[in-house]
Design a protein around this motif. Structure first.
Motif, PDB file in Angstrom:
ATOM      1  N   LEU A   1      10.577  11.391   0.682  1.00  0.00           N
ATOM      2  CA  LEU A   1      11.658  12.371   0.130  1.00  0.00           C
ATOM      3  C   LEU A   1      12.450  12.428   1.148  1.00  0.00           C
ATOM      4  N   HIS A   2      13.544  11.292   1.248  1.00  0.00           N
ATOM      5  CA  HIS A   2      14.283  11.355   2.513  1.00  0.00           C
ATOM      6  C   HIS A   2      15.623  10.477   2.076  1.00  0.00           C
ATOM      7  N   SER A   3      16.851  10.742   2.858  1.00  0.00           N
ATOM      8  CA  SER A   3      17.775  10.286   2.617  1.00  0.00           C
ATOM      9  C   SER A   3      17.836   8.579   2.580  1.00  0.00           C
ATOM     10  N   ARG A   4      17.035   7.980   3.666  1.00  0.00           N
ATOM     11  CA  ARG A   4      16.868   6.815   3.760  1.00  0.00           C
ATOM     12  C   ARG A   4      15.232   6.544   3.797  1.00  0.00           C
TER      13      ARG A   4
ATOM     14  N   LYS B   1       9.379   3.430   9.623  1.00  0.00           N
ATOM     15  CA  LYS B   1       8.909   4.214  10.968  1.00  0.00           C
ATOM     16  C   LYS B   1       7.348   4.245  10.862  1.00  0.00           C
ATOM     17  N   ARG B   2       6.866   4.752   9.778  1.00  0.00           N
ATOM     18  CA  ARG B   2       5.501   5.087   9.778  1.00  0.00           C
ATOM     19  C   ARG B   2       4.613   3.777   9.817  1.00  0.00           C
TER      20      ARG B   2
ATOM     21  N   GLN C   1       0.635  -1.289   0.046  1.00  0.00           N
ATOM     22  CA  GLN C   1      -0.084  -0.099   0.036  1.00  0.00           C
ATOM     23  C   GLN C   1       0.805   1.313  -0.045  1.00  0.00           C
ATOM     24  N   ALA C   2       1.909   1.174   0.734  1.00  0.00           N
ATOM     25  CA  ALA C   2       2.835   2.517   1.143  1.00  0.00           C
ATOM     26  C   ALA C   2       3.709   2.669  -0.332  1.00  0.00           C
TER      27      ALA C   2
ATOM     28  N   THR D   1      13.723  -4.678   7.501  1.00  0.00           N
ATOM     29  CA  THR D   1      12.485  -5.287   7.656  1.00  0.00           C
ATOM     30  C   THR D   1      11.854  -5.010   6.209  1.00  0.00           C
ATOM     31  N   VAL D   2      11.460  -3.605   6.120  1.00  0.00           N
ATOM     32  CA  VAL D   2      11.200  -3.176   5.079  1.00  0.00           C
ATOM     33  C   VAL D   2      11.897  -3.716   3.680  1.00  0.00           C
ATOM     34  N   ILE D   3      12.991  -3.384   3.878  1.00  0.00           N
ATOM     35  CA  ILE D   3      13.933  -3.933   2.504  1.00  0.00           C
ATOM     36  C   ILE D   3      13.744  -5.162   2.234  1.00  0.00           C
ATOM     37  N   ARG D   4      13.695  -6.069   3.362  1.00  0.00           N
ATOM     38  CA  ARG D   4      13.755  -7.783   3.242  1.00  0.00           C
ATOM     39  C   ARG D   4      12.236  -8.150   2.883  1.00  0.00           C
TER      40      ARG D   4
END
Length: 180
Positions: free
Chosen positions: A45-48, A55-56, A37-38, A63-66
């Motif tokens: 717009l962030h460096s990471r 965080k959101r 969804q995200a 975990t998000v990347i995995r």
């Protein structure tokens, strides 16, 4: 229209292409659903950006990347694309430049043109446009002098057959929405 079903745990079943052919369904976890969804909206717009996204969603960046990698490995995500809103980014002039490039010079020419900081996209097009324009570049300038910039690029790439297609209007850009 794509059929979607939720199980008693709120997990959503969404078939992949191979599973659709076999009539099978896949199950997405709540975290996978939230990440999908995200990703269909604006990435921070962030460096990471994946740390900010995590965080959101109350997940770690790792975990998000995995999860994104696992979804890609399973064929659920095929690509993540970015949309540049030219005018909001301060660019005064934008143009698609189409180039006629001999096949034997395609790779080196593409590298030369892509090396210009004004170029956001550079790609080979098959079939060619008008039977000869086979390399496309999207050029963005903060000053209104596209013709001189393109001449400089043509000289660097030793090309003389090109067309400049100036963007006069920026149309609405939107991504597909699969999850609501």
């Amino acid at each position: 229209m794509e059929q979607r079903m939720r199980d008693r745990h709120g997990e959503q079943n969404l078939p992949t292409e191979n599973q659709k052919e076999r009539g099978e369904r896949i199950v997405l976890t709540r975290d996978e659903q939230q990440i999908l969804q995200a990703l269909q909206g604006d990435i921070p717009l962030h460096s990471r950006p994946f740390a900010a996204l995590g965080k959101r969603l109350n997940l770690s960046e790792d975990t998000v990347i995995r999860i994104i990698q696992e979804l890609a490995d399973r064929g659920i995500i095929r690509k993540i694309g970015a949309i540049l809103r030219h005018r909001q980014a301060g660019f005064k002039q934008n143009a698609m430049v189409v180039w006629s490039v001999p096949e034997s010079r395609m790779e080196i020419t593409g590298k030369i043109l892509a090396s210009f900081p004004e170029v956001s996209h550079c790609y080979e097009r098959t079939p060619s446009f008008e039977g000869k324009y086979n390399l496309f570049t999207m050029v963005h300038l903060k000053y209104p002098d596209i013709a001189n910039q393109v001449r400089e690029m043509a000289q660097a790439a030793d090309l003389d057959d090109y067309q400049i297609l100036v963007s006069e209007t920026e149309y609405k850009k939107s991504s597909m929405v699969y999850f609501t």
